[in-house]
Design a protein around this motif. Structure first.
Motif, PDB file in Angstrom:
ATOM      1  N   LYS A   9      37.636  41.679  46.357  1.00 43.20           N
ATOM      2  CA  LYS A   9      36.882  40.671  45.613  1.00 43.20           C
ATOM      3  C   LYS A   9      37.477  40.481  44.222  1.00 43.20           C
ATOM      4  O   LYS A   9      37.625  39.353  43.749  1.00 43.20           O
ATOM      5  CB  LYS A   9      35.417  41.072  45.497  1.00 43.20           C
ATOM      6  CG  LYS A   9      34.649  40.981  46.784  1.00 43.20           C
ATOM      7  CD  LYS A   9      33.207  41.417  46.579  1.00 43.20           C
ATOM      8  CE  LYS A   9      32.420  41.396  47.862  1.00 43.20           C
ATOM      9  NZ  LYS A   9      31.024  41.834  47.645  1.00 43.20           N
ATOM     10  N   SER A  12      40.691  38.499  44.301  1.00 43.16           N
ATOM     11  CA  SER A  12      40.482  37.061  44.485  1.00 43.16           C
ATOM     12  C   SER A  12      40.063  36.380  43.187  1.00 43.16           C
ATOM     13  O   SER A  12      40.453  35.241  42.922  1.00 43.16           O
ATOM     14  CB  SER A  12      39.458  36.797  45.590  1.00 43.16           C
ATOM     15  OG  SER A  12      38.167  37.170  45.182  1.00 43.16           O
ATOM     16  N   VAL A  13      39.293  37.068  42.352  1.00 36.82           N
ATOM     17  CA  VAL A  13      38.910  36.499  41.054  1.00 36.82           C
ATOM     18  C   VAL A  13      40.146  36.362  40.169  1.00 36.82           C
ATOM     19  O   VAL A  13      40.345  35.337  39.521  1.00 36.82           O
ATOM     20  CB  VAL A  13      37.825  37.350  40.357  1.00 36.82           C
ATOM     21  CG1 VAL A  13      37.562  36.866  38.943  1.00 36.82           C
ATOM     22  CG2 VAL A  13      36.538  37.328  41.167  1.00 36.82           C
ATOM     23  N   LYS A  15      43.206  36.013  41.159  1.00 35.36           N
ATOM     24  CA  LYS A  15      44.022  34.930  41.704  1.00 35.36           C
ATOM     25  C   LYS A  15      43.493  33.569  41.272  1.00 35.36           C
ATOM     26  O   LYS A  15      44.270  32.653  41.015  1.00 35.36           O
ATOM     27  CB  LYS A  15      44.067  35.004  43.231  1.00 35.36           C
ATOM     28  CG  LYS A  15      45.027  36.028  43.760  1.00 35.36           C
ATOM     29  CD  LYS A  15      45.106  35.953  45.270  1.00 35.36           C
ATOM     30  CE  LYS A  15      46.055  36.995  45.817  1.00 35.36           C
ATOM     31  NZ  LYS A  15      46.128  36.928  47.290  1.00 35.36           N
ATOM     32  N   SER A  16      42.167  33.437  41.181  1.00 36.59           N
ATOM     33  CA  SER A  16      41.596  32.155  40.756  1.00 36.59           C
ATOM     34  C   SER A  16      41.958  31.836  39.301  1.00 36.59           C
ATOM     35  O   SER A  16      41.974  30.678  38.917  1.00 36.59           O
ATOM     36  CB  SER A  16      40.080  32.149  40.942  1.00 36.59           C
ATOM     37  OG  SER A  16      39.443  32.965  39.999  1.00 36.59           O
ATOM     38  N   TYR A  17      42.279  32.851  38.530  1.00 40.28           N
ATOM     39  CA  TYR A  17      42.735  32.659  37.148  1.00 40.28           C
ATOM     40  C   TYR A  17      44.257  32.591  37.059  1.00 40.28           C
ATOM     41  O   TYR A  17      44.813  32.518  35.972  1.00 40.28           O
ATOM     42  CB  TYR A  17      42.218  33.787  36.252  1.00 40.28           C
ATOM     43  CG  TYR A  17      40.834  33.548  35.725  1.00 40.28           C
ATOM     44  CD1 TYR A  17      40.638  33.152  34.402  1.00 40.28           C
ATOM     45  CD2 TYR A  17      39.719  33.704  36.526  1.00 40.28           C
ATOM     46  CE1 TYR A  17      39.370  32.923  33.912  1.00 40.28           C
ATOM     47  CE2 TYR A  17      38.443  33.477  36.048  1.00 40.28           C
ATOM     48  CZ  TYR A  17      38.279  33.091  34.741  1.00 40.28           C
ATOM     49  OH  TYR A  17      37.010  32.859  34.252  1.00 40.28           O
ATOM     50  N   GLU A  47      33.013  36.798  35.510  1.00 47.00           N
ATOM     51  CA  GLU A  47      33.123  36.483  36.940  1.00 47.00           C
ATOM     52  C   GLU A  47      33.330  37.740  37.773  1.00 47.00           C
ATOM     53  O   GLU A  47      32.802  37.851  38.881  1.00 47.00           O
ATOM     54  CB  GLU A  47      34.250  35.488  37.186  1.00 47.00           C
ATOM     55  CG  GLU A  47      33.888  34.089  36.772  1.00 47.00           C
ATOM     56  CD  GLU A  47      34.905  33.069  37.231  1.00 47.00           C
ATOM     57  OE1 GLU A  47      35.407  33.185  38.368  1.00 47.00           O
ATOM     58  OE2 GLU A  47      35.188  32.148  36.447  1.00 47.00           O
ATOM     59  N   GLU A  51      30.828  38.931  40.731  1.00 45.40           N
ATOM     60  CA  GLU A  51      31.353  39.121  42.090  1.00 45.40           C
ATOM     61  C   GLU A  51      31.080  40.530  42.603  1.00 45.40           C
ATOM     62  O   GLU A  51      30.790  40.720  43.778  1.00 45.40           O
ATOM     63  CB  GLU A  51      32.863  38.842  42.104  1.00 45.40           C
ATOM     64  CG  GLU A  51      33.477  38.782  43.458  1.00 45.40           C
ATOM     65  CD  GLU A  51      33.041  37.587  44.286  1.00 45.40           C
ATOM     66  OE1 GLU A  51      32.949  37.761  45.513  1.00 45.40           O
ATOM     67  OE2 GLU A  51      32.790  36.506  43.720  1.00 45.40           O
TER      68      GLU A  51
END
Length: 77
Positions: A9, A12-13, A15-17, A47, A51
């Motif tokens: 998790k 993935s956070v 990666k979103s940044y 975030e 998460e």
């Protein structure tokens, strides 16, 4: 096993940044090497907290300088 799910998790956070956690990037300084503003770092940490359903103490948030430190604080909480 729980840490593996939490780690996925967190990845993935990041990666979103636009922060891949491979090689030197996991120890890169948010401010000096990744050229992030403090507001974006605080948003990233927020975030991550959402998460993972965990909270970092406010005084500890100021000490976080790298992605690996953020993950270590969250997984130990």
């Amino acid at each position: 096993m729980k840490n593996i799910k939490e780690l996925k998790k967190a990845i993935s956070v990041f990666k979103s940044y636009g922060i891949p956690l491979t090689g030197q990037r996991k120890t890169a300084n948010f401010y000096l090497e990744l050229h992030m503003d403090w507001i974006f770092v605080n948003g990233l940490i927020y975030e991550l907290e959402l998460e993972l359903n965990k909270e970092i103490q406010e005084d500890k948030v100021k000490d976080i300088q790298t992605p690996s430190e953020a993950i270590a604080y969250l997984l130990s909480a």
